[in-house]
Design an enzyme around this catalytic site. Structure first.
Site, PDB file in Angstrom:
ATOM      1  N   ASP A  49       0.705  -1.384   0.310  1.00  0.00           N
ATOM      2  CA  ASP A  49       0.078  -0.204   0.077  1.00  0.00           C
ATOM      3  C   ASP A  49       1.011   0.769  -0.048  1.00  0.00           C
ATOM      4  O   ASP A  49       0.600   2.068  -1.026  1.00  0.00           O
ATOM      5  CB  ASP A  49      -0.794   0.063   1.545  1.00  0.00           C
ATOM      6  CG  ASP A  49      -1.606   1.076   1.213  1.00  0.00           C
ATOM      7  OD1 ASP A  49      -2.893   1.343  -0.019  1.00  0.00           O
ATOM      8  OD2 ASP A  49      -1.722   2.087   2.423  1.00  0.00           O
ATOM      9  N   SER A  50       1.792   0.839   0.354  1.00  0.00           N
ATOM     10  CA  SER A  50       2.964   2.429   0.824  1.00  0.00           C
ATOM     11  C   SER A  50       3.402   2.227  -0.220  1.00  0.00           C
ATOM     12  O   SER A  50       3.574   3.685  -0.720  1.00  0.00           O
ATOM     13  CB  SER A  50       3.687   2.503   2.240  1.00  0.00           C
ATOM     14  OG  SER A  50       4.240   3.154   2.426  1.00  0.00           O
TER      15      SER A  50
END
Length: 171
Positions: A49-50
């Site tokens: 996600d990052s």
């Protein structure tokens, strides 16, 4: 009793006074597939996600936009709905995923829960599966990770890979 975060930080701190210096492994070090496979799907998705959002920010900031417009644009790609749509475009295209990559998508999808109320469960599972794949590739094969992100973020909906718009490409 120490808070959990402090206990973990203390446990990870290198030993002192042993006559030699030990250092933690480099964050930039490429890891083996077997080593990364030991991480949970949730951990890989957390990293993925990052990676996804950072990459979207990097690629979409050129040409320069007003800050609010940039935030909105990145959000359209990095929310569960946007990631799900990107994954569907990837799977519906001629972009070839290896068996290992397909297995990682299944692993991430199967481990995802229902997700937040604002996202449909199927979209949330799709987003989690993509994040799991990206987290794994970020640690093991950054070039492949970038190929997938380029396709998802730089190819407009309905465009073929040949028609991809490479916003801010530095090639």
């Amino acid at each position: 009793m120490l808070p959990i975060a402090l206990s973990v930080a203390i446990a990870l701190r290198p030993p002192v006074g042993l006559g030699h210096r030990t250092s933690p492994p480099s964050m930039l070090q490429v890891r083996s597939d077997a080593e990364v496979a030991r991480l949970s799907s949730a951990t890989l998705a957390y990293l993925g996600d990052s990676v996804f959002e950072t990459y979207a920010r990097k690629r979409l900031m050129w040409p320069p936009l007003r800050h609010r417009d940039l935030v909105d644009l990145v959000r359209t790609f990095s929310c569960a709905e946007g990631q799900s749509a990107g994954l569907k475009r990837l799977l519906d295209s001629e972009f070839v995923l290896s068996e290992k990559e397909e297995a990682l998508l299944r692993r991430g999808r199967n481990s995802a829960g229902r997700g937040p109320k604002h996202a449909a469960p199927g979209e949330y599972r799709d987003a989690s599966s993509l994040e799991c794949l990206l987290g794994f590739l970020h640690l093991t094969d950054s070039r492949r990770c970038e190929e997938i992100l380029d396709f998802i973020i730089c190819a407009p909906e309905g465009a073929s890979e040949d028609e991809a718009v490479h916003i801010g490409a530095d090639d």
